[in-house]
Design a protein around this motif. Sequence first.
Motif, short mmCIF file in Angstrom:
data_model
loop_
_atom_site.label_atom_id
_atom_site.label_comp_id
_atom_site.label_asym_id
_atom_site.label_seq_id
_atom_site.Cartn_x
_atom_site.Cartn_y
_atom_site.Cartn_z
N ALA A 106 -68.75 -26.25 10.31
CA ALA A 106 -67.66 -26.25 9.33
C ALA A 106 -66.67 -25.15 9.71
CB ALA A 106 -68.20 -26.02 7.93
N GLN A 107 -65.40 -25.53 9.75
CA GLN A 107 -64.32 -24.63 10.13
C GLN A 107 -63.24 -24.67 9.06
OE1 GLN A 107 -62.07 -26.02 13.56
NE2 GLN A 107 -61.83 -23.92 14.27
N ASP A 108 -62.71 -23.51 8.69
CA ASP A 108 -61.64 -23.44 7.71
C ASP A 108 -60.40 -24.13 8.26
OD1 ASP A 108 -59.10 -21.86 6.58
OD2 ASP A 108 -60.70 -21.84 5.09
N ALA A 109 -59.85 -25.08 7.52
CA ALA A 109 -58.72 -25.87 8.00
C ALA A 109 -57.46 -25.02 8.18
CB ALA A 109 -58.43 -27.02 7.03
N ALA A 110 -57.27 -24.01 7.35
CA ALA A 110 -56.05 -23.20 7.43
C ALA A 110 -56.14 -22.12 8.50
CB ALA A 110 -55.76 -22.57 6.07
N SER A 111 -57.26 -21.39 8.54
CA SER A 111 -57.35 -20.24 9.44
C SER A 111 -58.03 -20.53 10.76
CB SER A 111 -58.13 -19.11 8.74
OG SER A 111 -59.49 -19.46 8.62
N GLY A 112 -58.81 -21.60 10.83
CA GLY A 112 -59.59 -21.91 12.02
C GLY A 112 -60.90 -21.14 12.10
N GLU A 113 -61.18 -20.29 11.11
CA GLU A 113 -62.41 -19.50 11.11
C GLU A 113 -63.63 -20.42 11.03
OE1 GLU A 113 -64.31 -15.85 8.46
OE2 GLU A 113 -62.83 -17.18 7.53
#
Length: 125
Positions: free
Chosen positions: A20-27
């Motif tokens: 799972a990756q944050d859609a906004a930050s790419g984290e």
Amino acid sequence: MAFDPMSLKYNDAGLIPAIAQDAASGEVLMMAWMNADAVARTLDTGRVTYWSRSRQAFWVKGDTSGHVQHLVDFRVDCDRDCLLVSVNQTGPACHTGRRSCFYTAVRAGEEVELMQPMAPIPPSA
């Protein structure tokens, strides 16, 4: 071409890793497991659904903790044996209350915690 969850390469337990990756930050937030039904439920509902190996049950992220993952993008790697789910994350992704499960770095042979909990540890994240 229509997507078929059975076209993926699952391990001997019928599971595939999902990052799972944050859609906004790419984290990168976490890694968990999905089976074919969890893949289908995720795509059908837009709520990321995993398979809990410890509970042997579906785990819709956020149902108990409120730390929901809404699906933004769903990707399959080139070998079809790993998934990347881009999500809008509400609250922490980690069951420890941290934004990401990847909060420990190894630097100069020592473990270093990179972030503190952002929320109390929920009873069952």
